[in-house]
Design a protein around this motif. Sequence first.
Motif, mmCIF file in Angstrom:
data_model
loop_
_atom_site.group_PDB
_atom_site.id
_atom_site.type_symbol
_atom_site.label_atom_id
_atom_site.label_comp_id
_atom_site.label_asym_id
_atom_site.label_seq_id
_atom_site.Cartn_x
_atom_site.Cartn_y
_atom_site.Cartn_z
ATOM 1 N N LYS A 6 -1.867 -0.063 6.442
ATOM 2 C CA LYS A 6 -2.900 0.755 7.063
ATOM 3 C C LYS A 6 -2.259 2.080 7.477
ATOM 4 C CE LYS A 6 -6.254 0.504 10.802
ATOM 5 N NZ LYS A 6 -6.687 -0.266 11.964
ATOM 6 N N GLY A 7 -2.929 3.175 7.220
ATOM 7 C CA GLY A 7 -2.401 4.473 7.614
ATOM 8 C C GLY A 7 -1.380 5.001 6.630
ATOM 9 N N ASP A 8 -0.424 5.766 7.129
ATOM 10 C CA ASP A 8 0.622 6.372 6.313
ATOM 11 C C ASP A 8 1.645 5.303 5.920
ATOM 12 O OD1 ASP A 8 2.661 7.866 5.176
ATOM 13 O OD2 ASP A 8 2.842 9.255 6.845
ATOM 14 N N ALA A 9 1.885 5.177 4.636
ATOM 15 C CA ALA A 9 2.817 4.149 4.150
ATOM 16 C C ALA A 9 4.241 4.366 4.657
ATOM 17 C CB ALA A 9 2.807 4.131 2.627
ATOM 18 N N PHE A 10 4.585 5.581 5.069
ATOM 19 C CA PHE A 10 5.938 5.881 5.533
ATOM 20 C C PHE A 10 6.074 5.873 7.061
ATOM 21 C CE2 PHE A 10 5.469 7.868 1.387
ATOM 22 C CZ PHE A 10 6.558 7.329 0.722
ATOM 23 N N ALA A 11 4.998 5.636 7.778
ATOM 24 C CA ALA A 11 5.015 5.717 9.241
ATOM 25 C C ALA A 11 6.046 4.782 9.880
ATOM 26 C CB ALA A 11 3.630 5.454 9.806
#
Length: 70
Positions: A6-11
């Motif tokens: 969910k969201g940015d894959a790199f977060a």
Amino acid sequence: MIYPPKGDAFAARSRYAMKIDFEYEPPYFAVSDTHYAATWLLDERAPKVTPPLPIQKRWEKWKELEGRKA
């Protein structure tokens, strides 16, 4: 991927990730004619922040080099 994050894959791998990075995928922005960035920091609703010093120095150097090309 069967279960994309969910969201940015790199977060999860970024020590500079913001809360929104874990909720929504960031939009793309053109940073030059040939380069794009997917980041919430360039969004008009983003809070104004000062980047960490090493990143800020690299950004200033890049802008200096871009100015020489013109």
